[in-house]
Write a protein that holds these residues in place. Structure first.
Motif, short mmCIF file in Angstrom:
data_model
loop_
_atom_site.label_atom_id
_atom_site.label_comp_id
_atom_site.label_asym_id
_atom_site.label_seq_id
_atom_site.Cartn_x
_atom_site.Cartn_y
_atom_site.Cartn_z
N THR A 197 0.81 -1.22 0.07
CA THR A 197 0.13 -0.02 0.10
C THR A 197 0.89 1.26 0.09
O THR A 197 2.23 1.14 -0.01
CB THR A 197 -0.88 0.00 1.27
N ASP A 198 0.30 2.45 0.04
CA ASP A 198 0.92 3.72 0.16
C ASP A 198 1.84 3.92 1.37
O ASP A 198 2.73 4.64 1.47
CB ASP A 198 0.04 4.77 -0.13
N LEU A 199 1.26 2.98 2.77
CA LEU A 199 2.01 3.27 3.81
C LEU A 199 2.84 2.07 4.18
O LEU A 199 3.82 2.22 4.96
CB LEU A 199 0.98 3.47 4.92
N ASN A 200 2.88 0.84 3.64
CA ASN A 200 3.50 -0.41 4.21
C ASN A 200 3.19 -1.47 3.31
O ASN A 200 2.35 -1.40 2.18
CB ASN A 200 2.89 -0.65 5.58
N THR A 201 3.71 -2.76 3.67
CA THR A 201 3.32 -3.82 2.97
C THR A 201 2.83 -4.71 4.01
O THR A 201 3.39 -5.23 5.25
CB THR A 201 4.35 -4.73 2.23
N ALA A 202 1.67 -5.47 3.75
CA ALA A 202 0.99 -6.39 4.81
C ALA A 202 0.50 -7.76 4.32
O ALA A 202 0.33 -7.76 3.04
CB ALA A 202 -0.24 -5.66 5.56
N HIS A 203 0.22 -8.62 5.11
CA HIS A 203 -0.28 -9.85 4.97
C HIS A 203 -1.68 -9.72 5.11
O HIS A 203 -2.23 -9.43 6.27
CB HIS A 203 0.44 -11.08 5.29
N ASP A 210 -18.51 3.75 -1.69
CA ASP A 210 -17.77 4.69 -1.26
C ASP A 210 -17.67 4.76 0.31
O ASP A 210 -18.01 5.53 1.33
CB ASP A 210 -18.42 6.11 -1.53
N LEU A 211 -17.12 3.39 0.78
CA LEU A 211 -16.72 3.67 2.06
C LEU A 211 -15.56 4.17 2.45
O LEU A 211 -15.39 4.62 3.63
CB LEU A 211 -16.14 1.90 2.23
N VAL A 212 -14.53 4.62 1.39
CA VAL A 212 -13.45 5.56 1.68
C VAL A 212 -13.54 6.55 0.51
O VAL A 212 -14.20 6.46 -0.13
CB VAL A 212 -12.04 4.73 1.59
N ASN A 213 -12.52 7.57 0.77
CA ASN A 213 -12.71 8.44 -0.13
C ASN A 213 -11.54 8.37 -1.49
O ASN A 213 -11.63 8.52 -2.71
CB ASN A 213 -12.37 9.71 0.48
N ARG A 214 -10.29 7.82 -0.92
CA ARG A 214 -9.25 7.55 -1.98
C ARG A 214 -9.10 6.02 -2.11
O ARG A 214 -8.54 5.47 -1.02
CB ARG A 214 -7.91 8.26 -1.70
N ALA A 215 -9.11 5.31 -3.05
CA ALA A 215 -9.33 4.09 -3.31
C ALA A 215 -8.02 3.44 -2.75
O ALA A 215 -8.06 2.14 -2.10
CB ALA A 215 -9.49 3.62 -4.46
N GLU A 216 -7.10 3.84 -2.70
CA GLU A 216 -5.70 3.08 -2.24
C GLU A 216 -4.89 3.61 -1.07
O GLU A 216 -3.68 3.62 -0.90
CB GLU A 216 -4.53 3.21 -3.60
N ALA A 217 -5.80 4.53 -0.49
CA ALA A 217 -5.25 5.30 0.86
C ALA A 217 -5.18 4.38 1.85
O ALA A 217 -6.41 3.99 2.53
CB ALA A 217 -5.76 6.50 1.19
N ASP A 218 -4.18 3.50 2.35
CA ASP A 218 -4.56 2.78 3.46
C ASP A 218 -4.93 3.28 4.63
O ASP A 218 -5.42 2.59 5.47
CB ASP A 218 -2.92 1.90 3.68
N LEU A 245 -10.78 -1.42 -9.88
CA LEU A 245 -11.33 -1.65 -8.43
C LEU A 245 -9.81 -1.58 -7.53
O LEU A 245 -8.69 -1.91 -7.90
CB LEU A 245 -11.77 -3.18 -8.30
N SER A 246 -10.29 -1.13 -6.36
CA SER A 246 -9.14 -0.71 -5.37
C SER A 246 -8.28 -2.14 -4.98
O SER A 246 -9.10 -3.11 -4.88
CB SER A 246 -9.75 -0.27 -4.06
N HIS A 247 -6.94 -2.04 -5.11
CA HIS A 247 -6.24 -3.39 -4.64
C HIS A 247 -6.58 -3.69 -3.36
O HIS A 247 -6.37 -4.85 -2.57
CB HIS A 247 -4.85 -3.00 -4.67
N HIS A 248 -7.29 -2.82 -2.47
CA HIS A 248 -7.58 -3.30 -0.92
C HIS A 248 -8.92 -4.10 -0.96
O HIS A 248 -9.22 -4.84 -0.01
CB HIS A 248 -7.89 -1.74 -0.25
N TRP A 249 -9.60 -3.97 -1.99
CA TRP A 249 -11.16 -4.71 -1.99
C TRP A 249 -11.01 -5.95 -1.58
O TRP A 249 -11.72 -6.56 -0.68
CB TRP A 249 -11.86 -4.44 -3.17
#
Length: 539
Positions: free
Chosen positions: A102-108, A187-195, A233-237
């Motif tokens: 993500t823009d902040l870290n890498t997680a599992h 629209d759970l969040v505002n920026r799709a890739e903002a961790d 689609l967001s990589h978080h989804w």
């Protein structure tokens, strides 16, 4: 006015630091916690979310996050009872795990689908790695026989999730603590890739997400823009949620259907592949045997956002809703509230103007994540009373727009955070929209009738309709300068200004202006800083 705004902004942010030191020598020794530190993953599981990929009577899915040092995720589950030793006979499941940078870290991110569960049974579970475990959470499988149940529906959360949306989901829980699931209409969040924002969304629901399953579909703000300009689609989804994969190919976990008791839920993705979903929708409804049908998606069939209309979606999907007499359609996107009766228009045109201007400038910067659906001014053309579908648009977060105020809407709202509780008991569906403090804002009942559309019974709300007063052009010039500054400089469309959105030469006054210490400036904070700067300058 455009020339004036930068000057005002410079005045506020340059004078505010001087004013802060004039007779005020108190300093905070505590630095603001940075998002990278606050949302750093560890070996201890977080962002635990219950969902479904299969039958709610016999399965339950769960996802969670850890640091990358946890290579194998585990989950344990046992039948819950009143004693402390329920975990002695727990069954262990190994998770499917994947890395997400993500823009902040890498997680599992880990996911488990509990299977072969007994209907109508209370279970306890925990997730971890064998050493670091979460607390035990509990959930119930759906009963084999139909029972009365409730669920909670949220429109856009999107902004200020930790600060100002958290109270809404928690108040909803106070009103419906036994709800079967939570439904989020995009629209759970505002920026799709903002961790950071995904961390805020998960933190707002916190342990509730781990005990009450979520049913969610993506909005335009879950779409990320590629360098080519294409959206995806967001990589978080998909790492964060585990949903059914029974929709059209290419829309796995963003368009799907599932059945809970006598309710069929159909979640759709209004950001892409509209025609393919129309074909799939017709097939699903043609084979449906459930007593009630609720469809949910993000962009509304009847937009309550002023100067908006999603004509393409309406033309493709409404005839299918009409054909199969869908009961209820739950939507978001427009940051207002609007609810129809049965008398909805078949078509809209641009000849009938929407009502007069209202007291707030429109801060619609959805283009940062919006699909290419043309939003145009509209008016009512033809009214259709035959098909028995109720359409609802709602908002749960703090971002607000002007309402289109169509006359066919039975209830409207502006500047009101809401959640909705839907209760189903056999052939009766009761709908309640409540404000963030629990007031009954709108309510109705639908009753099944043999050989006919549902009977609609309007119920009395507890509070008056909340709409902004209409104002003249002259009055509009007196509106908040802070709102005008935000409208000119807000790049991410969240209705606030981050430090990065402030010109670099003006950032010195940002910390003092940021009274809430949330890393962004609201219109009220800018207005207050202007008044304080004027006072300091003797104006």
């Amino acid at each position: 006015m455009r020339r004036l705004l930068p000057s005002l902004f410079s005045f506020v942010l340059l004078v505010a630091p001087l004013q802060a030191h004039d007779g005020d020598h108190t300093h905070s020794p505590v630095a603001a916690v940075k998002p990278a530190a606050l949302y750093q993953p560890t070996a201890m599981p977080d962002r635990i979310v219950l969902t479904w990929t299969g039958d709610p009577t016999s399965t339950q899915a769960v996802t969670w996050r850890t640091s990358t040092e946890v290579e194998v995720g585990l989950a344990e589950i046992a039948v819950a009872d009143g004693g402390p030793n329920f975990g002695e006979n727990a069954k262990k499941f190994t998770a499917k795990s994947q890395a997400l940078k993500t823009d902040l870290n890498t997680a599992h991110f880990h996911s488990v689908n509990f299977t072969e569960l007994d209907p109508g049974t209370r279970y306890a579970y925990r997730v971890g790695d064998g050493t670091n475990w979460s607390e035990w959470f509990q959930f119930s499988t759906a009963a084999a026989e139909h029972e009365p149940f409730s669920f909670i529906y949220f429109g856009d959360a999107q902004n200020d999730l930790r600060s100002r949306w958290s109270r809404v989901i928690r108040e909803a829980y106070r009103d419906a603590p036994k709800a079967a699931f939570l439904l989020h209409a995009g629209d759970l969040v505002n920026r799709a890739e903002a961790d950071r924002e995904w961390g805020e969304w998960c933190g707002a629901g916190a342990w509730l997400n781990a005990m009450m399953p979520s049913v969610a579909i993506p909005g335009n703000h879950e779409q990320a823009r590629e360098e080519s300009g294409a959206r995806r689609l967001s990589h978080h989804w998909r790492p964060q949620f585990a949903f059914p994969e029974n929709g059209p190919k290419g829309l796995e976990e963003s368009c799907y259907t599932l059945v809970y008791h006598n309710l069929r839920i159909i979640g759709m993705n209004t950001n892409t592949m509209l025609e393919e979903q129309a074909v799939w929708l017709d097939e699903v409804l043609s084979e449906n045997e459930s007593q009630w049908v609720v469809c949910t998606f993000h962009h509304p069939i009847y937009s309550t956002g002023k100067s908006r209309d999603n004509a393409e979606i309406r033309a493709l999907w409404k005839p299918i809703f009409d054909k199969h007499k869908v009961d209820l359609v739950l939507q978001g996107h427009d940051h207002t509230y609007g609810r129809t009766g049965f008398d909805v228009p078949d078509e809209l045109d641009s000849e009938e103007k929407v009502p007069a201007k209202t007291a707030s400038p429109k801060l619609d910067a959805d283009s940062a994540g919006d699909r290419d659906i043309e939003n145009v001014p509209t008016g009512v053309q033809v009214v259709d009373e035959e098909h028995g579908t109720i359409y609802v648009v709602s908002v749960s977060g703090p971002k607000m727009y002007d309402n289109s105020r169509y006359k066919f809407m039975k209830r409207l709202a502006e500047d009101t955070q809401l959640y909705q509780i839907i209760h189903i008991d056999d052939d009766v569906l009761r709908f309640e929209a409540r404000t963030a403090v629990g007031e009954l804002y709108d309510a109705f009942e639908l009753k099944k009738q043999a050989g006919s559309i549902n009977k609609l019974v309007e119920l009395e709300p507890e509070v008056k309709e909340v709409l902004r007063p209409a104002v003249t052009d002259k009055e509009l010039t007196k509106t908040s300068v802070g709102k005008l500054i935000i409208a000119s400089a807000d790049k991410n469309g969240d209705g606030f200004l981050t430090e990065e959105e402030v010109p670099e030469e003006n950032r010195g006054g940002f910390p003092e202006a940021d009274k809430n210490r949330d890393g962004k400036l609201s219109a009220e904070e800018i207005d207050a800083a202007i008044e304080a700067a004027k006072a300091a300058a003797g104006q």
